[in-house]
Design a protein around this motif. Structure first.
Motif, PDB file in Angstrom:
ATOM      1  N   GLU A  66       0.823  -1.204   0.000  1.00 43.02           N
ATOM      2  CA  GLU A  66       0.000   0.000   0.000  1.00 43.02           C
ATOM      3  C   GLU A  66       0.861   1.259   0.000  1.00 43.02           C
ATOM      4  N   ALA A  67       1.974   1.236   0.733  1.00 49.03           N
ATOM      5  CA  ALA A  67       2.855   2.408   0.779  1.00 49.03           C
ATOM      6  C   ALA A  67       3.480   2.666  -0.591  1.00 49.03           C
ATOM      7  N   VAL A  68       3.894   1.599  -1.267  1.00 40.47           N
ATOM      8  CA  VAL A  68       4.485   1.759  -2.593  1.00 40.47           C
ATOM      9  C   VAL A  68       3.440   2.257  -3.589  1.00 40.47           C
ATOM     10  N   GLN A  70       0.804   3.994  -2.946  1.00 37.00           N
ATOM     11  CA  GLN A  70       0.470   5.377  -2.652  1.00 37.00           C
ATOM     12  C   GLN A  70       1.495   6.339  -3.236  1.00 37.00           C
ATOM     13  N   ARG A  71       2.748   5.904  -3.280  1.00 34.14           N
ATOM     14  CA  ARG A  71       3.799   6.780  -3.811  1.00 34.14           C
ATOM     15  C   ARG A  71       3.716   6.906  -5.328  1.00 34.14           C
ATOM     16  N   ILE A  72       3.265   5.856  -6.016  1.00 33.46           N
ATOM     17  CA  ILE A  72       3.233   5.916  -7.469  1.00 33.46           C
ATOM     18  C   ILE A  72       1.858   6.243  -8.028  1.00 33.46           C
ATOM     19  N   LYS A  73       0.811   6.104  -7.231  1.00 29.87           N
ATOM     20  CA  LYS A  73      -0.540   6.374  -7.713  1.00 29.87           C
ATOM     21  C   LYS A  73      -0.885   7.830  -7.422  1.00 29.87           C
ATOM     22  N   GLU A  75      -2.966  10.835  -6.359  1.00 33.07           N
ATOM     23  CA  GLU A  75      -4.164  10.977  -5.526  1.00 33.07           C
ATOM     24  C   GLU A  75      -5.308  11.588  -6.320  1.00 33.07           C
ATOM     25  N   THR A  98      -4.822   2.027 -10.810  1.00 31.98           N
ATOM     26  CA  THR A  98      -3.455   2.394 -10.466  1.00 31.98           C
ATOM     27  C   THR A  98      -2.763   2.835 -11.736  1.00 31.98           C
TER      28      THR A  98
END
Length: 161
Positions: A66-68, A70-73, A75, A98
């Motif tokens: 989820e952290a990864v 969130q960084r590439i998707k 918002e 995504t």
């Protein structure tokens, strides 16, 4: 050379896993060009190793995934809604997709240190100075050669004694 014995020796797998010596690796790459069967077996071994790693591989923890993501998707996505007749942008939020931004090959940038830039400029200036001095001295030598030629060859108007 018996190519089947060579394949069964496991050299391909050792090479793919990074366990082969450099000499064995060079030999394998050379033989791949000669024997098409060896090239096919090389590709099959790559797939076997990849499938084995995927089957036995451990999944990362969900928090890391989820952290990864969130960084590439992104918002918030902005899309052009000019098709509706207005030149406005409407805000859309894509939670179920995504998107990974991929720059094309031609949009790559290379940064260069200021010292390399200065060295390149100095080299270019030196090359231009060398070219200019070469041109100057070449024409100067041509002029001196003409003067020497005139001094050595007697003039037609001068009478011989």
């Amino acid at each position: 050379m018996n190519i089947n014995n060579y394949i069964e020796s496991g050299i391909i797998e050792r090479y793919l896993l990074g366990l082969a010596t450099p000499e064995q690796g060079e030999e394998l790459l050379y033989l791949r060009r000669i024997y098409p069967l060896l090239d096919l077996e090389f590709t099959a071994a790559e797939l076997r190793i990849e499938n084995k790693l995927m089957e036995e591989g451990a999944q990362p923890p969900v928090k890391i995934k989820e952290a990864v993501l969130q960084r590439i998707k992104p918002e918030k996505e902005w899309k052009d809604s000019s098709w509706s007749g207005y030149n406005s942008y409407e805000h859309t939020n894509f939670h179920h997709h995504t998107y990974i931004p991929i720059d094309s090959f031609w949009n790559r940038r290379i940064t260069v240190s200021i010292w390399w830039r200065c060295a390149f400029i100095a080299l270019a200036v030196a090359a231009m100075a060398l070219a200019a001095s070469t041109w100057h001295f070449y024409h100067r030598a041509q002029m001196l050669e003409e003067i020497l030629f005139k001094l050595k060859v007697p003039s037609v108007n001068q009478s011989a004694p």
